[in-house]
Scaffold this motif. Sequence first.
Motif, short mmCIF file in Angstrom:
data_model
loop_
_atom_site.label_atom_id
_atom_site.label_comp_id
_atom_site.label_asym_id
_atom_site.label_seq_id
_atom_site.Cartn_x
_atom_site.Cartn_y
_atom_site.Cartn_z
N GLN A 102 46.78 51.73 68.67
CA GLN A 102 47.84 51.51 67.68
C GLN A 102 47.95 50.02 67.32
O GLN A 102 48.07 49.66 66.17
N ARG A 103 47.89 49.18 68.35
CA ARG A 103 47.94 47.72 68.11
C ARG A 103 46.79 47.29 67.23
O ARG A 103 46.94 46.48 66.31
N ALA A 104 45.59 47.81 67.56
CA ALA A 104 44.40 47.45 66.78
C ALA A 104 44.58 47.88 65.31
O ALA A 104 44.33 47.10 64.39
N LEU A 105 45.06 49.10 65.10
CA LEU A 105 45.26 49.59 63.74
C LEU A 105 46.28 48.74 62.99
O LEU A 105 46.08 48.38 61.83
N GLN A 106 47.37 48.40 63.69
CA GLN A 106 48.42 47.59 63.05
C GLN A 106 47.89 46.23 62.62
O GLN A 106 48.34 45.65 61.65
N ALA A 107 46.91 45.70 63.39
CA ALA A 107 46.34 44.38 63.07
C ALA A 107 45.21 44.50 62.05
O ALA A 107 44.56 43.52 61.73
N SER A 166 43.15 43.77 71.75
CA SER A 166 43.29 44.90 70.81
C SER A 166 43.78 44.39 69.45
O SER A 166 43.34 44.87 68.41
N SER A 167 44.67 43.41 69.49
CA SER A 167 45.21 42.88 68.23
C SER A 167 44.21 41.98 67.52
O SER A 167 44.30 41.79 66.32
N ALA A 168 43.25 41.40 68.29
CA ALA A 168 42.35 40.39 67.71
C ALA A 168 41.06 40.98 67.15
O ALA A 168 40.28 40.26 66.53
N CYS A 169 40.81 42.28 67.35
CA CYS A 169 39.47 42.79 66.99
C CYS A 169 39.43 43.34 65.56
O CYS A 169 40.44 43.65 64.96
N ASP A 170 38.18 43.43 65.05
CA ASP A 170 37.94 44.06 63.74
C ASP A 170 37.61 45.54 63.91
O ASP A 170 37.83 46.35 63.02
N VAL A 171 36.97 45.85 65.05
CA VAL A 171 36.64 47.25 65.34
C VAL A 171 37.10 47.55 66.76
O VAL A 171 36.86 46.77 67.68
N PHE A 172 37.80 48.68 66.91
CA PHE A 172 38.26 49.12 68.23
C PHE A 172 37.60 50.47 68.52
O PHE A 172 37.73 51.42 67.76
N LEU A 173 36.86 50.50 69.64
CA LEU A 173 36.18 51.74 70.04
C LEU A 173 36.98 52.39 71.16
O LEU A 173 37.19 51.75 72.20
N ALA A 174 37.43 53.63 70.98
CA ALA A 174 38.15 54.35 72.06
C ALA A 174 37.19 55.43 72.55
O ALA A 174 36.81 56.34 71.80
N ALA A 222 42.38 46.58 62.25
CA ALA A 222 41.03 46.93 62.74
C ALA A 222 40.65 48.35 62.33
O ALA A 222 41.50 49.17 62.03
N ARG A 223 39.32 48.59 62.34
CA ARG A 223 38.83 49.97 62.19
C ARG A 223 38.87 50.61 63.56
O ARG A 223 38.51 49.99 64.57
N LEU A 224 39.29 51.88 63.62
CA LEU A 224 39.34 52.61 64.89
C LEU A 224 38.24 53.67 64.89
O LEU A 224 38.17 54.51 64.00
N VAL A 225 37.39 53.60 65.92
CA VAL A 225 36.32 54.59 66.09
C VAL A 225 36.58 55.30 67.41
O VAL A 225 36.71 54.65 68.45
N ALA A 228 27.07 54.26 59.64
CA ALA A 228 28.26 53.59 59.09
C ALA A 228 28.96 52.77 60.18
O ALA A 228 29.34 51.61 59.96
N VAL A 229 29.09 53.36 61.37
CA VAL A 229 29.77 52.63 62.46
C VAL A 229 28.93 51.42 62.87
O VAL A 229 29.45 50.33 63.10
N ALA A 230 27.59 51.59 62.92
CA ALA A 230 26.71 50.48 63.29
C ALA A 230 26.89 49.32 62.31
O ALA A 230 26.91 48.15 62.70
N GLU A 231 27.04 49.66 61.06
CA GLU A 231 27.25 48.64 60.02
C GLU A 231 28.56 47.87 60.27
O GLU A 231 28.61 46.66 60.17
N TRP A 232 29.62 48.61 60.63
CA TRP A 232 30.90 47.94 60.94
C TRP A 232 30.72 47.01 62.13
O TRP A 232 31.25 45.90 62.14
N LEU A 233 29.98 47.48 63.14
CA LEU A 233 29.79 46.66 64.34
C LEU A 233 29.00 45.40 63.98
O LEU A 233 29.30 44.30 64.44
N GLU A 234 27.96 45.56 63.15
CA GLU A 234 27.13 44.42 62.72
C GLU A 234 27.99 43.33 62.10
O GLU A 234 27.78 42.16 62.33
#
Length: 254
Positions: free
Chosen positions: A212-217, A189-197, A219-222, A10-16
């Motif tokens: 938090q910035r990524a989520l507010q914009a 962080s604000s510009a991405c679709d997926v944020f990997l921590a 993005a999916r957080l992994v 599922a995560v690979a699909e989001w990255l794709e």
Amino acid sequence: MQTETDELAAVAEWLEHADQITALTGAGVSTESGIPDFRGPNGSWTKDPAAQRRATIQHYMASKQARVDAWRMRSEHSSRTVGPNAGHVALAELERKGKLHTLITQNIDSLHQKAGSSAGALIEIHGALRDVVCLGCGERRPMETALERVRAGEDDPSCTVCGGVLKSATISFGQPLDPEILEGAQAASSACDVFLAIGTSLSVFPAAYLPQRALQAGARLVIVNAEPTRFDGRAHTVLRGTIGHTLTSLVALV
Ligand code: NAD
């Protein structure tokens, strides 16, 4: 119930399908290279809680002994050769595949750089050990020039320009981050679709605000971390395996 394989797929699909991917790494990405983290089960602060106080800029400035100890440790560690591990290599590979645009690291060990992550993609938000900086005049030199002086007998080398206190060009607790570097990390962080921590307990601020910035914009957080973090409840997926194995498996699917 989802298996690890389902979660990775599922995560690979989001990255794709993502246009912009940003990753944030912490000390956990380097433990498999033999560098202890701070708060993991074998972390330096888990074993010696007083070490956290010694890591402040105020203590370093005020105590000659703290600086002597720090220089002794730096010169001892410089002779150890530590290399990147599978986690660093997987992130460099994700960038080569055109899928990782910004790699923000809290680490000061230069291992992402050594693994092949490019300078254009890498933001070292807490600086790096490879340079020293004068806390008086800001003069910057390679760490090796200071270590040569330590090996020649100076226990607390001072700035050759102004006589000020020298320190590794890293951010200690109590020191502000470079505002331009922080802005770059916030923008990515604000510009991405997926944020990997990855490999971070997300307890050191302001780096820990980035998810938090990524989520507010939107993005999916992994999260890829062996232990719980403060953001687990808000993450779209939490991958609990070891970082080297998890990232290698994930990047192979992208
Ligand atoms: P932290 O010690 O607070 O958290 C590290 C997290 O990584 C822990 O939750 C731990 O469970 C997890 N972890 C460790 N090894 C793992 C593995 N192999 N697989 C999966 N998870 C693993 O680290 P932090 O959040 O980065 O904050 C500490 C601060 O100190 C940061 O500024 C950091 O850069 C700095 N630091 C840097 C280094 C380095 O440069 N290598 C080392 C220690 C601390």
